[in-house]
Scaffold this active site. Structure first.
Site, PDB file in Angstrom:
ATOM      1  N   THR A  90       0.808  -1.217   0.000  1.00 53.09           N
ATOM      2  CA  THR A  90       0.000   0.000   0.000  1.00 53.09           C
ATOM      3  C   THR A  90       0.845   1.273   0.000  1.00 53.09           C
ATOM      4  O   THR A  90       1.941   1.304   0.583  1.00 53.09           O
ATOM      5  CB  THR A  90      -0.909   0.011   1.250  1.00 53.09           C
ATOM      6  OG1 THR A  90      -1.392   1.337   1.483  1.00 53.09           O
ATOM      7  CG2 THR A  90      -0.167  -0.422   2.500  1.00 53.09           C
ATOM      8  N   GLU A  92       0.267   3.639   1.790  1.00 46.14           N
ATOM      9  CA  GLU A  92       0.379   4.077   3.192  1.00 46.14           C
ATOM     10  C   GLU A  92       1.777   3.791   3.752  1.00 46.14           C
ATOM     11  O   GLU A  92       2.186   4.391   4.740  1.00 46.14           O
ATOM     12  CB  GLU A  92      -0.684   3.404   4.056  1.00 46.14           C
ATOM     13  CG  GLU A  92      -2.099   3.916   3.827  1.00 46.14           C
ATOM     14  CD  GLU A  92      -2.331   5.349   4.298  1.00 46.14           C
ATOM     15  OE1 GLU A  92      -1.805   5.728   5.366  1.00 46.14           O
ATOM     16  OE2 GLU A  92      -3.033   6.086   3.595  1.00 46.14           O
ATOM     17  N   TYR A 114      -1.855   0.388  10.867  1.00 46.95           N
ATOM     18  CA  TYR A 114      -2.125  -0.305   9.597  1.00 46.95           C
ATOM     19  C   TYR A 114      -0.869  -0.331   8.728  1.00 46.95           C
ATOM     20  O   TYR A 114      -0.450  -1.392   8.242  1.00 46.95           O
ATOM     21  CB  TYR A 114      -3.263   0.408   8.859  1.00 46.95           C
ATOM     22  CG  TYR A 114      -3.413   0.004   7.413  1.00 46.95           C
ATOM     23  CD1 TYR A 114      -3.956  -1.230   7.068  1.00 46.95           C
ATOM     24  CD2 TYR A 114      -3.011   0.851   6.379  1.00 46.95           C
ATOM     25  CE1 TYR A 114      -4.094  -1.610   5.733  1.00 46.95           C
ATOM     26  CE2 TYR A 114      -3.142   0.486   5.052  1.00 46.95           C
ATOM     27  CZ  TYR A 114      -3.677  -0.750   4.736  1.00 46.95           C
ATOM     28  OH  TYR A 114      -3.799  -1.119   3.410  1.00 46.95           O
ATOM     29  N   LYS A 118       1.499  -3.434   7.506  1.00 52.41           N
ATOM     30  CA  LYS A 118       1.712  -3.691   6.081  1.00 52.41           C
ATOM     31  C   LYS A 118       3.204  -3.653   5.721  1.00 52.41           C
ATOM     32  O   LYS A 118       3.618  -4.241   4.728  1.00 52.41           O
ATOM     33  CB  LYS A 118       0.932  -2.671   5.254  1.00 52.41           C
ATOM     34  CG  LYS A 118      -0.565  -2.977   5.164  1.00 52.41           C
ATOM     35  CD  LYS A 118      -0.817  -4.099   4.171  1.00 52.41           C
ATOM     36  CE  LYS A 118      -2.293  -4.261   3.868  1.00 52.41           C
ATOM     37  NZ  LYS A 118      -2.545  -5.265   2.812  1.00 52.41           N
TER      38      LYS A 118
END
Ligand code: GDP
Length: 317
Positions: A90, A92, A114, A118
């Site tokens: 991601t 992010e 999160y 990840k």
């Protein structure tokens, strides 16, 4: 998935559903044993950034260790040579961005439980590729949306919220940081790219993005315009509001000029925010010949049209 679901009683049903859970090692191992898959796409996650601050341990268990469980199951079953593995990484990961635009070589700086989970998943995928020669790769996907997007992600919250307002089903849309900048693509384009990544000679990691960036505010304006609503923003910070400046057409019968349709609610601010994301998809373009076919604004129009249908149906009830 009603349109692709097949009744298991018909002959040669080729689409099969299994009960699975990324927190359950024996369950994952049994499914892989039964299916003997050529390709595994790990799209499973607790994927909401704000929720990950509320449930960080669960997020780590599913998003980080869940990925390890899948990779270990492939190894345990001796499927390293047969099964290709795609990990949904991601944008992010870039968090507090260290370089703009972000590419495959940009250092990570995760800003949420999160993103940290990840990050583990990203590196364990690389590690299994290097340690065991598995065909395992990461797609570093920037935000991707569609009419099926979860209702609490900002794009869908906006398209659904404004469609409901237009039909008189809600009275105001409350958002957090509307100056956040994102590189939003259409999920359909990104899924094609995920498949392409597993059809290469050798496994590699790729950024998947449009290369264009817009603000949440801009997405609100586009969505409103699709409903014939023209907005005026006034005030600043948590006092900022958007009012209806003009209405065109018949898509927003419940609204009139002067109505306040948007307010800021600090509850939607994040403890640590990712202010800006902009991807550089050059590697995907040159190596895989991939390019997005649906623009961000077209995607927005599609999402509003779908949500408007639902809101109109609900308004008749
Ligand atoms: P993310 O990029 O994975 O966090 O995807 P989201 O769609 O959840 O959020 C995108 C951006 O919109 C983030 O910078 C959020 O802070 C911002 N945002 C502003 N208001 C809201 C809101 O009410 N809900 C969500 N989910 N995000 C919001």
């Amino acid at each position: 998935m009603d349109h692709i679901y097949q009744d298991p009683h018909v002959d040669n049903a080729s689409f099969k559903l299994h009960y699975g859970d990324l927190t359950d090692t024996s369950n994952l191992t049994r499914i892989l044993q039964e299916v003997q898959p050529d390709e595994v796409y790990n799209l499973g996650a607790q994927s909401h950034v704000a929720v990950s601050f509320e449930a960080p341990e669960y997020t780590a268990d599913v998003d980080a260790i869940g990925t390890l469980r899948l990779l270990e199951a492939i190894r345990f079953l001796g499927l390293e040579e047969k099964t290709k593995f795609y990990q949904a990484s991601t944008s992010e990961l870039y968090g507090l961005v260290q370089e703009t635009p972000q590419r495959e070589t940009t250092p990570f700086y995760p800003r949420s439980p999160y993103a940290v989970a990840k990050m583990y998943a990203f590196w364990i995928t690389v590690n299994y590729r290097e340690a065991y020669g598995m065909y395992a790769c990461n797609g570093i996907l920037f935000n991707h949306e569609s009419p099926r997007r979860g209702e609490t992600f900002v794009t869908r919250k906006i398209t659904r919220g404004l469609a409901n307002l237009a039909q008189g089903l809600e009275s105001c849309l409350y958002l957090g940081n509307i100056d956040a900048l994102r590189d939003w693509g259409h999920a359909k384009d990104y899924v094609r790219m995920q498949w392409l990544m597993l059809q290469q000679e050798a496994p590699e990691d790729f950024v998947i993005a449009t290369g264009l960036q817009y603000s949440v505010r801009q997405f609100v304006e586009w969505s409103a315009a699709e409903l014939g609503i023209y907005l005026e923003f006034s005030g600043s910070g948590v006092e900022e509001i958007a009012t209806v400046a003009a209405i065109e057409g018949d898509k927003a019968p419940a609204l009139k000029p002067g109505d306040v349709v948007l307010r800021i609610d600090p509850r939607y601010f994040r403890p640590a925010e990712v202010e800006t994301l902009l991807g550089d998809p050059s590697k995907a373009k040159s190596k895989l010949g991939w390019a997005p076919e649906i623009s961000t604004q077209e995607m927005c129009a599609e999402m509003v049209a779908e949500d408007l249908k639902t809101s109109r149906r609900h308004a008749l009830l």
